[in-house]
Design an enzyme around this catalytic site. Structure first.
Site, mmCIF file in Angstrom:
data_model
loop_
_atom_site.group_PDB
_atom_site.id
_atom_site.type_symbol
_atom_site.label_atom_id
_atom_site.label_comp_id
_atom_site.label_asym_id
_atom_site.label_seq_id
_atom_site.Cartn_x
_atom_site.Cartn_y
_atom_site.Cartn_z
ATOM 1 N N GLU A 238 -11.023 -11.387 1.343
ATOM 2 C CA GLU A 238 -11.929 -10.348 1.860
ATOM 3 C C GLU A 238 -13.361 -10.508 1.354
ATOM 4 O O GLU A 238 -13.949 -9.592 0.769
ATOM 5 C CB GLU A 238 -11.385 -8.953 1.518
ATOM 6 C CG GLU A 238 -10.014 -8.679 2.132
ATOM 7 C CD GLU A 238 -9.440 -7.310 1.758
ATOM 8 O OE1 GLU A 238 -10.110 -6.566 1.028
ATOM 9 O OE2 GLU A 238 -8.325 -7.010 2.200
ATOM 10 N N GLU A 346 -0.447 -10.759 6.562
ATOM 11 C CA GLU A 346 -0.144 -9.383 6.139
ATOM 12 C C GLU A 346 0.176 -8.492 7.341
ATOM 13 O O GLU A 346 -0.313 -7.364 7.453
ATOM 14 C CB GLU A 346 -1.304 -8.790 5.333
ATOM 15 C CG GLU A 346 -1.715 -9.620 4.135
ATOM 16 C CD GLU A 346 -2.887 -9.020 3.349
ATOM 17 O OE1 GLU A 346 -3.131 -7.796 3.459
ATOM 18 O OE2 GLU A 346 -3.555 -9.787 2.621
#
Length: 440
Positions: A238, A346
């Protein structure tokens, strides 16, 4: 008339006559009453009186039936109430249904994120039946493994490694670098002051070198320990944020070291792990065109400098409302043009759109679960069609009972995965395994 005897006679005679007349009047009235009682009753009077009598009789006759109906309604209400509060079936693993890992064995491994407490019990049994790939949900993040400088906690990470090996499963590492769940000590200078607050250029440069040295040690120590057991690594997580300057997340990592921390992490991982491990940059919303392009430009610039990036991890936290399956696949194709691998890292699918803060509670409508199933089917059909650019699919959990979406972005009941809170297969499961099993 002066004769007393005569006057007395007249008085007596008057009394007798009065009594006689009174008796006649009495007898006449009695006779009239007798006639009234013997007169026939008219038809109208019969209908009126009869209707009153029948209505009363019907009311009396209906009362037991009404009482019975009332009792029945009360019984039904009690039954409905009992059904409403009846506890759900006990959790159990359905051993007679197809295994996900077997269904997709010709495509890619199927995995799930887990916690150490899921290595025993029913959750472990469910994992062993359906997946052949694991990733740590939390216990391999920076603060879990190195909470303070130089002090490494291997207990929980080792537990997952052992569970994977015992059950013939592959394992991914998540994650070496992140702006969350990282020890604050990384970003403090030698005097314990926050590096980001330093304004002196020389001291800022010294702080940058210290941070990168700490990062290098963190990465090398972990990769050296697990390089033989773990082949797929999320190196940085991220780092892109379109709303921040330059499109880079304004984390302490970036504020202190710029993009050099990303380069350092990848180079250190390759040097410690060798050529056989695969190194990924991982992020969410990679389907968003602006964010995708920022990530693409970053990765390309790193590759041009020889930074060893093997692929892109697409978190794929999506919802029934979006994004489109096309945009997800289109992003993978763009990175594949750079010669990079793609992994879904995910995956889950919320029942709610991002800006929806409602809550279905414990009664999720069937049509919502059907919408979820339909989208899962569309998504996996696209995954299978593009298996040449996709090497694995990892779910962020295994059952709805344990999902981060039950508390994010608000606390509510969500159901983003393929198995419900009783560990039973949902319509979403059947939609990607055998759609013919779905209700028509």
């Amino acid at each position: 008339m002066n004769n007393p005897v005569a006057r007395m006679g007249i008085i007596i005679a008057a009394i007798v006559i009065s009594v006689f007349l009174a008796l006649l009047l009495f007898l006449n009235r009695m006779d009239d009453r007798s006639k009234d009682s013997n007169e026939p009753v008219t038809a109208a009077e019969q209908v009126e009186d009869g209707s009153k009598t029948d209505a009363a009789a019907e009311a009396d006759a209906a009362k037991p039936a009404e009482d019975a109906a009332a009792a029945s309604d009360e019984e039904k209400e009690a039954t409905d109430t009992a059904a409403a509060v009846e506890p759900p079936p006990a959790p159990s693993v359905e051993m007679d249904i197809p295994s996900l890992k077997d269904v997709f064995q010709d495509y890619w491994p199927i995995g799930a994120a887990i916690e150490p407490n899921e290595t025993t019990g029913l959750h472990a049994d469910l994992l062993k039946k359906h997946v052949n790939w694991l990733v740590a949900e939390n216990v391999m993040k920076p603060d879990a493994i190195e909470p303070t400088e130089g002090n490494f906690n291997w207990t929980n990470a080792d537990k997952l490694v052992a569970f994977a090996k015992e059950n013939g499963m592959q394992l991914r590492f998540h994650t070496l670098v992140w702006h969350n769940q990282v020890g604050g000590w990384f970003f403090q200078d030698e005097n314990g002051n926050a590096m980001v607050d330093e304004t002196d250029p020389k001291k800022r440069e010294a702080n940058k070198k210290l941070l990168l040295k700490r990062l290098d040690n963190h990465v090398r120590t972990i990769v050296s320990r697990y390089k033989d057991d773990i082949k797929s690594w999320d190196v940085v997580n991220e780092v892109i944020e379109p709303g921040d300057p330059d499109g880079m997340r304004a984390s302490d990592w970036y504020k202190i070291a710029g993009v050099d921390y990303i380069e350092t992490a990848f180079r250190s991982a390759r040097e410690a792990g060798g050529p056989d491990i695969k190194l990924y940059i991982n992020d969410y919303s990679t389907d968003d065109m602006r964010k995708r392009d920022l990530l693409y430009d970053l990765v390309k610039s790193m590759l041009d400098k020889g930074v060893p990036i093997d692929g892109v991890g697409h978190q794929t936290h999506i919802s029934v409302a979006g994004p489109s399956v096309f945009s997800i696949i289109d992003s993978m194709k763009k990175f594949a043009e750079l010669g990079l691998d793609n992994i879904v890292t995910e995956l889950d699918m919320s029942l709610y759109a991002w800006n929806d803060r409602s809550d279905y509670g414990n009664n999720i409508p069937d049509y919502v679960l059907k919408s979820q199933a339909d989208k899962y089917r569309e998504l996996f059909d696209a995954f299978k069609e593009n298996k040449d650019i996709l090497s694995g699919v990892m779910f962020w959990g295994i059952t709805d009972e344990h999902s981060w979406l039950n508390t994010f972005p608000v606390t509510r009941t969500d159901a983003p995965l393929l198995f419900d809170r009783q560990l039973h297969a949902k319509p979403a499961f059947w939609s990607i395994v055998d759609p013919s099993k779905l209700p028509q």
